[in-house]
Design an enzyme around this catalytic site. Sequence first.
Site, PDB file in Angstrom:
ATOM      1  N   LYS A 113       0.568  -0.230   8.260  1.00 35.36           N
ATOM      2  CA  LYS A 113      -0.376  -1.061   7.513  1.00 35.36           C
ATOM      3  C   LYS A 113      -0.258  -2.497   8.027  1.00 35.36           C
ATOM      4  CE  LYS A 113      -1.478  -2.511   2.776  1.00 35.36           C
ATOM      5  NZ  LYS A 113      -1.081  -2.459   1.359  1.00 35.36           N
ATOM      6  N   LYS A 140       4.966  -1.934   7.485  1.00 35.60           N
ATOM      7  CA  LYS A 140       4.021  -2.773   6.753  1.00 35.60           C
ATOM      8  C   LYS A 140       4.244  -4.221   7.187  1.00 35.60           C
ATOM      9  CE  LYS A 140       2.481  -4.112   2.119  1.00 35.60           C
ATOM     10  NZ  LYS A 140       2.670  -3.910   0.669  1.00 35.60           N
TER      11      LYS A 140
END
Length: 329
Positions: A254, A196
């Site tokens: 992400k 992320k």
Amino acid sequence: MYPLIRNRRLRASESIRRLVRETTLTPDDFLVPLFVTEGKGIKEEIPSMPNYFRLSLDNLEKEVTELWKMGLCSVLLFVKVDDKLKDNKGTEALNPNGLMQRAIKTVKNACPQMLVMTDVALDPFSSYGHDGIVAEGQILNDETAELLAEMSVSHAKAGADFVAPSDMMDGRILTIREALEDEGFLNTGIMAYSAKYASAFYGPFRDALDSAPVDIANVPKDKKTYQMDYANRYEAIKETQIDIDEGADIVMVKPGLCYLDIVREIKNEVEVPVAVYQVSGEYAMVKAAAEKGWLDHDAVMLEQLTAIKRAGANIIASYFAKDFIRTLG
């Protein structure tokens, strides 16, 4: 070999293109993010995310029933918490009758077969908008991981099938896995936000949950000390492998489009399903440009979603899930 080999023969009609197409999208590819808020009869559009809504529990029930009928079988829950319930330790996250816990039960009561994943992070519950406990200008790692494990157990008790830690604290997957095992939740899965990145694409999401870091003294102004530097590539593989070793069942990259090289790198290295989160900023840009008439909404949406799957995603968390279903006719 030319002209014996003419690649255009396989592009000559829609029928042959469909027959030889390498990557196809189906409803089974999608994980649908849902935003839940307190109240009744609330379906509140998020200004920076056109046609996406915060839902009260009664409308959440209607939404998941509709999703199931559309062929979408998995949801990822996020909650918007009232400011008066927020503190530095995210105490409300552990409330067995909290909004997340009630949301899980609402989905399972409305549609028992719906796969329910839950966001595990402190930022929606934090008075500082951070994914961890703040102390003397730092985000505490180990203390936060322990709280995340308690959150995960609370979600499992409410009926969650998977917990999805989105915090990027070191060691939290092992801490969560051990806590779940100790409490007898052997079959509760973990989808780890493994790679992320500290991205500028999260803005509309933070609007949706009112979870942006606050701008006050002795509190970090951003999340760069725990989310990844977007200039880094090999670090993503290391982070992902550590999460798998600690017990993650699914790993996630992400955001999406700017990180498809990372998706392919990870897909080539691991033997667990890979999820990609097509984030709020990616959604908002398409919606805004389409509203201006600058691009074809459905064509761009499908191209982006296909690119994500082509890069190696087994699961796509996307706000476009219902729009995609609509294109199927």
